[in-house]
Every structure is written in C-alpha cells, then in structure tokens.
Design a protein around this motif. Structure first.
Motif, PDB file in Angstrom:
ATOM      1  N   VAL A 153       0.812  -1.295   0.144  1.00 46.10           N
ATOM      2  CA  VAL A 153      -0.150  -0.133   0.086  1.00 46.10           C
ATOM      3  C   VAL A 153       0.908   1.246  -0.171  1.00 46.10           C
ATOM      4  O   VAL A 153       0.821   2.136  -0.754  1.00 46.10           O
ATOM      5  CB  VAL A 153      -0.830   0.069   1.194  1.00 46.10           C
ATOM      6  CG1 VAL A 153      -1.763   1.195   1.387  1.00 46.10           C
ATOM      7  CG2 VAL A 153      -1.988  -1.253   1.117  1.00 46.10           C
ATOM      8  N   LEU A 154       1.936   1.394   0.875  1.00 40.89           N
ATOM      9  CA  LEU A 154       2.590   2.428   0.950  1.00 40.89           C
ATOM     10  C   LEU A 154       3.601   2.649  -0.398  1.00 40.89           C
ATOM     11  O   LEU A 154       3.797   3.871  -0.800  1.00 40.89           O
ATOM     12  CB  LEU A 154       3.668   2.334   2.122  1.00 40.89           C
ATOM     13  CG  LEU A 154       3.040   2.478   3.580  1.00 40.89           C
ATOM     14  CD1 LEU A 154       4.003   2.193   4.514  1.00 40.89           C
ATOM     15  CD2 LEU A 154       2.271   3.778   3.726  1.00 40.89           C
ATOM     16  N   LEU A 155       3.856   1.645  -1.035  1.00 44.14           N
ATOM     17  CA  LEU A 155       4.566   1.703  -2.226  1.00 44.14           C
ATOM     18  C   LEU A 155       3.702   2.316  -3.567  1.00 44.14           C
ATOM     19  O   LEU A 155       3.959   2.902  -4.327  1.00 44.14           O
ATOM     20  CB  LEU A 155       5.230   0.337  -2.572  1.00 44.14           C
ATOM     21  CG  LEU A 155       6.554  -0.278  -2.005  1.00 44.14           C
ATOM     22  CD1 LEU A 155       6.961  -1.574  -2.251  1.00 44.14           C
ATOM     23  CD2 LEU A 155       7.641   0.847  -2.175  1.00 44.14           C
ATOM     24  N   VAL A 156       2.531   1.819  -3.396  1.00 43.71           N
ATOM     25  CA  VAL A 156       1.667   2.354  -4.431  1.00 43.71           C
ATOM     26  C   VAL A 156       1.206   3.754  -4.397  1.00 43.71           C
ATOM     27  O   VAL A 156       0.996   4.395  -5.296  1.00 43.71           O
ATOM     28  CB  VAL A 156       0.353   1.457  -4.387  1.00 43.71           C
ATOM     29  CG1 VAL A 156      -0.950   1.958  -5.179  1.00 43.71           C
ATOM     30  CG2 VAL A 156       0.514  -0.028  -4.674  1.00 43.71           C
ATOM     31  N   ILE A 157       1.054   4.074  -3.145  1.00 48.08           N
ATOM     32  CA  ILE A 157       0.675   5.775  -3.100  1.00 48.08           C
ATOM     33  C   ILE A 157       1.527   6.883  -3.686  1.00 48.08           C
ATOM     34  O   ILE A 157       0.893   7.353  -4.503  1.00 48.08           O
ATOM     35  CB  ILE A 157       0.610   5.999  -1.411  1.00 48.08           C
ATOM     36  CG1 ILE A 157      -0.554   5.224  -0.832  1.00 48.08           C
ATOM     37  CG2 ILE A 157       0.355   7.277  -1.137  1.00 48.08           C
ATOM     38  CD1 ILE A 157      -0.504   5.517   0.677  1.00 48.08           C
TER      39      ILE A 157
END
Length: 442
Positions: free
Chosen positions: A217-221
């Motif tokens: 999730v943090l990489l996609v943001i």
C-alpha cells in the motif's frame, strides 16, 4: 586545496564516502558478519579528521528530533544507575547508545561532506540487493539437496543474511521506498527498477503478512500520486498487481500464511491460564505477551514510569511459570519464551518506561512524520509510516538490526533533506558510479 595534517580535504572526503558506502552495505549482514561496529568507529575517527567538521556539531542541538532521541536514551541511563543489580541494564545502555552517537556522527559528516547520504543509501541498496541474491542462491542450493520447497519461504529463506524474515522484509521495503520515491537517483535506471521488481518478489517469499500488505500500500501511494513518472508507475503497478494475482489464485506458502489465521487462537491467548504444549502462531504469542505486560503494569501500579527498562523480563517470570509457558530445554541459549520481548515497540516502551516513555516515543514518531509531510519529503514520510506500522508487531528498537536501520535512515535523511540543502551526488574514484551525478535527489 584545503589540507589538514598533510592530507588534502578531498582525499579525506573520499575516504569517508568509501567507509560510509561499505558500512551501510554491511548493515543488512550485521548478524552474519559483525563488522559494523568497527566500520562505524573508523568512520567516526575519519569524520573528526575532516577539516572544519566540528563547527557543524552545533547543528545537532538545533534539531528537535535529535534532542528527542537523546531524551529517549536518557531513560536507559536512568535505569542503569537506578537498578545497579539489573542484569539487563548494561546491555540496553550499550545497544541504544546509537540513538545518540549515530545522529552526532551523521550531523558532522553529512553537513560537511557533499553527497555523503547518497553514497550511504546506495551502499544500503547494494547490501540489501546482495542479501536478497544470497538468499535466493542459498535456497536453490538447499532445494537441490533437500527437495523441500519450504527453503524458498519465510525464515528459512532469510537465513543466508542472518536476519529474520521480518527484519529482512523491512530492509527490503526501505530500499524499495527509496527507489519508488526517488526513481532517477540511481543509474542505470532500467537496471535499478529491475532490481526493485526482484526485491519485491523477495518480499513476497519472505512472507511477513503485515509488511507485505502495509509495504505494498505504501509503495503504491507515491506511484498513484505522481511521485513516479507515469510510464514507470504503470509498469511497476502492473508487475505488482500481476504478482499478487498469481499469489492469490495459486496454492502456495505465501497464501497459506494468510489462510492459517484463526481468531479462536487469539481468544485463547487473551483469556486462558494454561499454555502447556500450546501451539502459538505469530499473533497469539504477541497477544499473550501484551497481556502479561499490561497485567504487570496494572497489578504493580507502574503506570507513570514503567518497570525500569528490560528489568520487566525478570518481573514476568512468575506469571510465565503460572501460565506454564515453555521455558526451554535447559541447553545454553534455549530459554523458551523467557527472553521474549513484547513484539510491539509501543507496548515495549510502555512496559519499560510507562506512560512518560510512551509519550516520548509517540512524540518522536509524530515529529518525524509531521516533519516529512511539512517539507514534502516522500521517502521520509514513507519510512516514518512504515516504521510506525512495524512498531505494532515488532519491538524494533530492542534489536541492533532494527534500531540501527531506524536511526541511520531517519538521521541520514533528516540531515541531508530537511535542512533544505540540495546535496549533490559525489564521484568516488575507487568504486562504480551507481548514482546519477550533479542531480538533486529531491
């Protein structure tokens, strides 16, 4: 050319950069090859020899973050002197001294030497990538002899580095976060992004449930928010989504770790009083440790200042015996659950230092994350949030592998970026150029 003690300043700067690269390259191998302390000591000495370095020391006292870290370390010193018979206190003081020493050395070095942090983060990226390659190679060799697919997953897979699967996952996510938020900092770009895909696949094989979900999730943001150019975002997202779909629709150990979640285990951990021969999973043993930590604080009325550091290990031995928890087989180093930490940094700090210590830890994390967002530093925001999530299931600051990663990455990024200085990458004459010269990272 400025000269000190007969040595040109540029020469000392290059030596410092070389040491910095090697030191951070060695960090992921800290449990396998114990060279980090020596390398850091040599780095500190070289930094002191750098012309004009000491004038930057006052910069340390201008950073509220470093003052907060210093205050957190003071708790360890207070416990050390308050409980002279505490067998845990000296080790805690020795281990956590990096909370103070690392920011001081980095303040001196990064303030006076242009591009030092870029060199360091490049070393960390190379060290983590080398570790992931070593894990894959070791697993292939083991499989040829054992024909057991479990060698490609979780702790068995991470063994080549000496780190647990959880901590190796965290190291990988830190590097991935830097690549995603600074997609053109390293070159050649295509090779770096290919390494990023390989590291993400390694993350899945390491199978840390919470870090896979949180990290993805943090990489996609930043990709969705435009931190990465569209063509790279689409390609990286396609790889991530495709990989996750394969994991979801096939029968594999990664999927099995999520399927094995059984909420009944958690009810038992929170209410049972007899755990003889009980089979814990990752969360149930954590729930029991949190339960015992909270009970220790409440029954002894230690709310304000806690149990006095890691002294709590001694205080919960009686409850552990009452619950009939496994206490080891009597062999050296096998103590069962007796030396387990809380596996939650917030609970760990609360049990050790009470509400005062917990408030200080929350202030540190809040200051990091708020400072990152206020200055638009995507990587520091990513790292702060990732660490804050990791704190939920790991006592990260109680292990050298976790503590050093935290203080090095936070300190280095804070100094090099949040000072508002556009540090440029520097060339080293004795190592490959793996970062793009003369280009700001921000």
């Amino acid at each position: 050319m400025e000269v000190r003690g007969g040595m040109p300043a540029g020469f000392i700067h290059n030596i410092t950069k070389g040491l910095f690269f090697i030191m951070l390259f060695a960090l992921p191998w800290i449990n396998q090859v114990r060279a980090f302390t020596l390398l850091f000591s040599v780095l500190g000495i070289v930094v002191l020899l750098t012309p004009g370095t000491l004038k930057y020391f006052k910069g340390y006292f201008k950073q509220p973050l470093f003052i907060l870290l210093f205050a957190y370390y003071l708790f360890q010193l207070i416990v050390f002197f308050a409980y002279p018979g505490n067998s845990y206190a000296y080790g805690d003081v020795e281990r956590k001294v990096s909370l103070v020493v690392v920011p001081v050395v980095f303040t001196l070095a990064c303030s006076g030497i242009s591009g030092l942090w870029q060199v360091g983060i490049a070393g960390l990226a190379c060290g983590v990538t080398a570790g992931a390659v070593a894990c894959l190679a070791a697993a292939v060799v083991k499989y040829q002899h054992l024909h057991d697919s479990s060698v490609f997953f979780y702790h068995e897979y991470a063994g080549a580095t000496g780190l647990s699967a959880i901590y190796l996952s965290l190291y990988i996510l830190i590097v991935l976060g830097y690549i995603v938020t600074n997609p053109f900092a390293f070159k050649p770009v295509k090779l770096v992004h290919a390494c990023g895909v390989f590291l993400y696949c390694s993350l899945l094989l390491l199978s840390s449930k919470i870090l896979i979900v949180a990290g993805t999730v943090l990489l996609v943001i930043p990709m969705v928010m435009g931190a990465v150019k569209r063509r790279y975002s689409v390609a990286l997202l396609a790889v991530a989504v495709g990989t996750l779909l394969v994991v979801a629709i096939t029968d594999n150990p990664i999927k099995k770790r999520y399927a094995d979640i059984d909420t009944r285990n958690y009810t038992v951990a929170l209410h049972s009083t007899d755990f003889q021969n009980y089979h814990f999973d990752g969360l149930s043993i954590r729930l029991l440790m949190w339960r015992m930590g909270y009970n220790l604080i409440s029954t002894r009325n230690l709310w304000l200042f806690g149990a006095g550091g890691e002294r709590y290990h001694s205080l919960i031995q009686q409850p552990m015996d009452g619950y009939r928890l496994y206490k080891g087989d009597g062999s050296p180093g096998n103590t069962g659950y007796r030396e387990y930490n809380m596996h939650n940094q917030y609970m760990e700090t609360f049990v050790q230092f009470g509400l005062v210590g917990l408030a200080l830890l929350l202030a540190i994390m809040g200051y990091i994350i708020a400072g990152a967002f206020s200055r638009g530093n995507s990587f520091l925001a990513y790292t702060g949030i990732l660490v804050a999530i990791t704190f939920l299931t790991e006592s990260m600051l109680e292990t050298q592998a976790g503590l050093l990663l935290f203080v090095i990455v936070i300190s280095g990024e804070w100094i090099s970026k949040l000072k508002g200085t556009a540090l440029q990458a520097g060339k080293l004459p004795f190592m490959p150029l793996i970062f793009e010269p003369n280009k700001p990272l921000s």
